[in-house]
Design a protein around this motif. Structure first.
Motif, PDB file in Angstrom:
ATOM      1  N   ARG A  32       0.842  -1.279  -0.218  1.00 14.68           N
ATOM      2  CA  ARG A  32       0.001  -0.074  -0.215  1.00 14.68           C
ATOM      3  C   ARG A  32       0.963   1.406   0.023  1.00 14.68           C
ATOM      4  NH1 ARG A  32      -4.068  -0.382   4.869  1.00 14.68           N
ATOM      5  NH2 ARG A  32      -4.769  -2.671   4.610  1.00 14.68           N
ATOM      6  N   ALA A  46       1.942   4.814  -6.938  1.00 16.83           N
ATOM      7  CA  ALA A  46       1.393   3.451  -7.319  1.00 16.83           C
ATOM      8  C   ALA A  46       2.332   2.631  -7.985  1.00 16.83           C
ATOM      9  CB  ALA A  46      -0.182   3.557  -8.160  1.00 16.83           C
ATOM     10  N   ASP A  77      -3.563  -9.124 -14.744  1.00 17.44           N
ATOM     11  CA  ASP A  77      -4.674 -10.089 -14.429  1.00 17.44           C
ATOM     12  C   ASP A  77      -4.884 -11.178 -15.624  1.00 17.44           C
ATOM     13  OD1 ASP A  77      -5.137  -9.317 -11.776  1.00 17.44           O
ATOM     14  OD2 ASP A  77      -5.955  -7.587 -12.622  1.00 17.44           O
ATOM     15  N   ASP A 126     -10.569 -11.304 -14.722  1.00 17.95           N
ATOM     16  CA  ASP A 126     -10.194 -10.095 -14.036  1.00 17.95           C
ATOM     17  C   ASP A 126     -10.142  -8.861 -14.696  1.00 17.95           C
ATOM     18  OD1 ASP A 126     -11.051 -11.699 -11.613  1.00 17.95           O
ATOM     19  OD2 ASP A 126      -8.808 -12.356 -11.782  1.00 17.95           O
ATOM     20  N   MET A 139      -6.201  -4.157 -14.249  1.00 16.66           N
ATOM     21  CA  MET A 139      -5.580  -3.115 -13.205  1.00 16.66           C
ATOM     22  C   MET A 139      -4.064  -3.748 -13.074  1.00 16.66           C
ATOM     23  SD  MET A 139      -7.089  -1.868  -9.559  1.00 16.66           S
ATOM     24  CE  MET A 139      -6.527  -3.467  -8.612  1.00 16.66           C
ATOM     25  N   ARG A 148      -0.221  -4.190 -12.387  1.00 12.99           N
ATOM     26  CA  ARG A 148       0.732  -3.942 -11.226  1.00 12.99           C
ATOM     27  C   ARG A 148       2.144  -3.462 -12.025  1.00 12.99           C
ATOM     28  NH1 ARG A 148       0.731  -4.424  -5.626  1.00 12.99           N
ATOM     29  NH2 ARG A 148      -1.472  -4.983  -5.822  1.00 12.99           N
TER      30      ARG A 148
END
Lengths: 594, 262
Positions: free
Chosen positions: B19, B64, B126, B130, B224, B226
């Motif tokens: 996080r 992020a 993903d 997803d 999404m 990463r």
């Protein structure tokens, strides 16, 4: 774990300042197992809330002294709130991203009135019924505290219980109720029987009335250094205050008649300098801060302040030591200079510019002291002098406003005299609008009409010279709202809900303030915002907060109001004899170090 | 820096995952500085009217984006051994930041921020269910990216609005292995793409712009993904492989932890 953790992560990609929502700061506490779950909230943005000392104290006390776990939650900024509603994500804690509604007890601190719509916003985002009466078994108990709980009625429809006064001695008892008792109903019943806890549904179900059960303010009798956090959470850099802080003294008996804290936190209690220094140095080591603030309502009144500065400076000679809220005198100016070698600005708060008005508000200083402080500040090398005044005070005349202009010119003259004509320095003159607060001698007084405040502000802007003087004036709109809410009642509560439903939130943020929502809300309740703010209560009229007993008697406050009308001052009981305010009639008496 | 100046420079390699990757660049700097102070060390200050701690992160990390080989240099007023500094810092960092290596930097070496040559990235994707791309199409997308001369992406900031040709600013685009332990880190595990972003005089692409270009080639968004920055490379690390040399052997360490820690 929040059921929508993955969704939350996705939302963080699209909002401003995602660090507001991630937690994990140094000194954060996470407990996997806990006897009870307590959520602590400041109803404003992270960077405001994380800087609040009271919440840090409660967080530390719960996590260190009990088997319960305290976690935190702040009001999501509208971009995040809108995204959460869109995606069906409920409000969550920072530590575990656990839903707010999964906690046993949800404590919300009310530090100012302009956060009331944020309280409603947070309850709604948590997926809980907005009205306390609609909450059911399984919902957390919502309890509010802090200085604005001194008049709980504006939020009485939405908050289950209020902790009236200082939480330190009561907190463990509240946690114990959550640990021992299952079920919301039993917990609420136990809370209603707890001293200093006001449960509107039990104590005043139909609203405050003569037969409402009175509730006494809790006072932290010991004022022990043990409750001072040694390892406070260190916020990410966006916080408004990034510094260590130790509360050296609580309470003030100077008796300024407009000041809520001056009556609400009586009697005066102090902490010994050696314990203050030890706590401060330990906190510095545990946080990595390079600044320490010795906090209180008036730190220069703390009898051990010189010794505390000496002890801290002995260990950390280059440390930036902040002494907020100094009285207007030459001594504190020199003290501040000794404490802060690096600082170029100093603040003094004369509050009023004429002796007549200072008598009315009971500010026991004179022009000679103020000018002496200004001179001392420039002689100490400060190049930025900040001064605070109020306008719209009761019985204010044009002369009082003109005197603020005269002061600015006079202070600038002193600066030129001390530093030389070509020297670079600035006199900052800040004028805020008087807002009457409950439990003060001015609780009966109304605010000045909006048009008067606007004209006074225009006069100051027109007449105050601009060379080497910076004038700032608090905006009238939010002051009027603050005035309408601070002495509000249950019908104010309904106006708050109407305003929130019309989109009002983050009302303290000028860019967010939606005045039309508020004007319409009050009109829908059969009144106006201005009528509420300017309302003059009769001296013997029941007040919406009469069932909250601060410890300072109504007779004393009324007597002070009459003294004000007579333009007479009252002395400080620490030096001028007891004023029989009533604060020391309970278990705690004014207690100073020496 | 030299002992005579009373400043001692250390280069620290660290990872930042989880996080805490949502911290901004400035928040990361402040967080690292706080850790240094909590460890009992005083950062050296710059000269001038408003002295600032002398700290320099090699390459700003976009919000992020996780980093496994981030570099920061900090100057201290005392001279602990790198091992001591490493051990002291380890207990003061927030969850998600882990020190991998601490080295003292030799006198006269260029600051790390001025020596960055580029960084290697990994994009973790993903499964299609997803929101991720079809793995069978992935190789084709990557091939088309590598073969493209022009993939223009709009860069919009409050102060800037211009087009960036991402194709000219990306090297070594390839389908990569999903690293072992990806699931334990909470990363997507269906597929991975590796690429290198050199820092050239003509500028560099942002990893998010690479994702945008890939999405354009795929014809749909990639769910999404990463983004992980695997390494930051500098001109003084021997290209993309070597680490900085250790100094200080035989030097008596100065006083450390001048006022202790909690």
């Amino acid at each position: 774990m929040h059921p929508n953790e993955r969704t939350i992560e996705r939302l963080l990609h699209e909002v401003q300042k995602p660090a507001r929502y991630i937690g994990g700061e140094p000194n954060e506490v996470r407990k996997d197992e806990a006897t009870a779950r307590i959520l602590l909230s400041y109803p404003d943005a992270y960077e405001i809330g994380i800087s609040n000392q009271a919440l840090q104290i409660l967080y530390t006390m719960v996590n260190e002294r009990t088997g319960a776990a305290a976690e935190r939650c702040y009001c999501p900024w509208p971009d995040m709130a809108d995204a959460m509603r869109r995606e069906g994500v409920e409000l969550f804690s920072l530590e575990r991203w656990a839903p707010a509604r999964s906690f046993d007890l949800w404590g919300i601190t009310l530090q100012h009135e302009l956060c009331y719509t944020n309280v409603l916003e947070m309850i709604d985002l948590a997926g809980l019924p907005l009205h306390a009466a609609d909450r059911r078994e399984g919902d957390p108990v919502i309890i509010a505290g802090g200085p604005c709980a001194s008049n709980p009625e504006p939020l009485a429809l939405y908050v289950d219980a209020f902790l009236i006064g200082e939480a330190e001695d009561t907190l463990e008892r509240l946690v114990g109720i959550m640990e021992r008792l299952e079920g919301r109903e039993r917990r609420m019943a136990a809370l209603a029987n707890t001293p200093s806890v006001y449960v509107p549904a039990v104590h005043a179900p139909a609203g405050p009335a003569a037969d409402a059960t009175p509730v006494d303010r809790a006072i932290y009798a010991d004022f022990s250094i043990d409750t001072q956090p040694r390892r406070p959470i260190v916020p990410y850099s966006s916080a408004i205050f990034n510094r260590a802080s130790v509360e050296v003294m609580r309470g003030c008996t100077r008796g300024c008649r407009f000041c809520h804290a001056g009556t609400w936190y009586r009697p005066v209690r102090e902490r010994p300098a050696e314990l203050v220094a030890e706590a401060g140095l330990e906190q510095l080591a545990c946080t990595g801060y390079d600044e320490l603030s010795l906090t209180s309502l008036a730190t220069s009144d703390y009898t051990d302040v010189d010794e505390a500065i000496r002890l801290v400076k002995e260990q950390r000679p280059d440390l930036h030591l902040s002494l907020p809220s100094n009285r207007v005198d030459t001594g504190p100016v020199a003290m501040s200079a000794a404490a802060n070698a690096r600082q170029s600005s100093i603040t003094i708060a004369p509050e009023a510019a004429t002796q007549r008005m200072r008598n009315i508000i009971c500010k026991t200083i004179d022009d000679e002291m103020i000018d002496g402080a200004v001179r001392a500040a420039f002689e100490q090398g400060y190049t930025s002098l900040k001064t605070y005044f109020m306008i719209g005070l009761p019985r204010e005349t044009h002369d009082e406003v003109q005197a603020i202009v005269d002061f600015g010119i006079r202070a600038r003259g002193i600066g030129r005299e001390v530093l030389g004509d070509g020297a670079r320095f600035t006199v900052h003159v800040s004028a805020s609008n008087f807002v009457p607060k409950p439990h003060t001698p001015f609780q009966w007084e109304g605010m000045a009409p909006r048009i008067q405040l606007i004209r006074k502000a225009q006069f100051l802007r027109r007449e105050m010279p601009r060379q080497q003087i910076r004038l700032s004036i608090h905006d009238v709109e939010t002051s009027m709202l603050e005035g309408a809410l601070s002495r509000g009642s249950r019908h104010t509560a309904r106006a708050i809900e109407r305003a929130w439903r019309a989109g009002a939130r983050f009302d303290a943020w000028s860019e967010m303030y939606d005045e039309q929502a508020w004007l319409t809300a009050f009109e829908a309740e059969g009144t106006t915002l201005d009528a509420e703010a300017t309302r003059q209560f009769d001296d013997f009229e029941p007040l919406p907060w009469d069932h909250v007993r601060s410890g300072v008697s109504r007779e004393f406050l009324l007597d002070e109001l009459w003294q004000s009308r007579a333009e007479a001052i009252t002395g400080d009981c620490r030096w001028d004899g007891c004023t029989e305010c009533g604060a020391c009639l309970g278990p705690v008496r004014t207690k100073v170090v020496r | 820096m030299t002992a005579a100046s009373g400043r001692y420079r250390y280069r620290i390699r660290y990872s930042i995952t989880g996080r805490i990757r949502f911290l901004s660049h400035l928040e990361t700097v402040d967080t690292l500085l706080g850790s240094v102070r909590r460890a009992g060390y005083e950062p050296a200050l710059s000269q001038g009217m408003k002295p600032k701690p002398r700290i320099s992160i090699a390459m700003p990390r976009p919000v992020a984006v996780e980093g496994l080989g981030e570099l920061v240099e900090v100057e201290l007023t005392t001279q602990p051994t790198p091992e001591q500094l490493h051990a002291d810092l380890a207990g003061t960092l927030p969850a998600g930041i882990v020190i991998e290596l601490v080295e003292e930097v030799p006198t006269g070496r260029r600051y790390v921020a001025g020596a960055v040559t580029g960084a290697r990235y990994l994009l973790l994707l993903d499964a299609p269910g997803d929101g991720g791309p079809d793995p069978e199409q992935l190789a084709g997308i990557v091939e088309r990216f590598a073969a493209s001369d022009e993939l223009v992406v709009a860069r919009r900031t409050p102060s800037q609005h211009r087009d960036v040709n991402v194709a000219a600013l990306v090297e070594d685009m390839h389908v990569a292995e999903v690293p072992a332990g990806a699931a334990a880190r909470g990363w997507p595990t269906a597929a991975a793409i590796g690429f290198y972003l050199p820092l050239a005089d003509g500028g560099s692409a942002r990893p998010s712009e690479v994702v945008t270009a890939l999405e354009r080639l795929a014809g749909h968004d990639l769910g999404m993904p990463r983004i992980v920055r695997l390494e930051v490379h500098t001109s003084d690390d021997g290209g993309r492989e070597a680490t900085v040399e250790l100094v200080g052997a035989g030097v008596e360490p100065g006083p450390a932890r001048p006022w202790g820690s909690c």
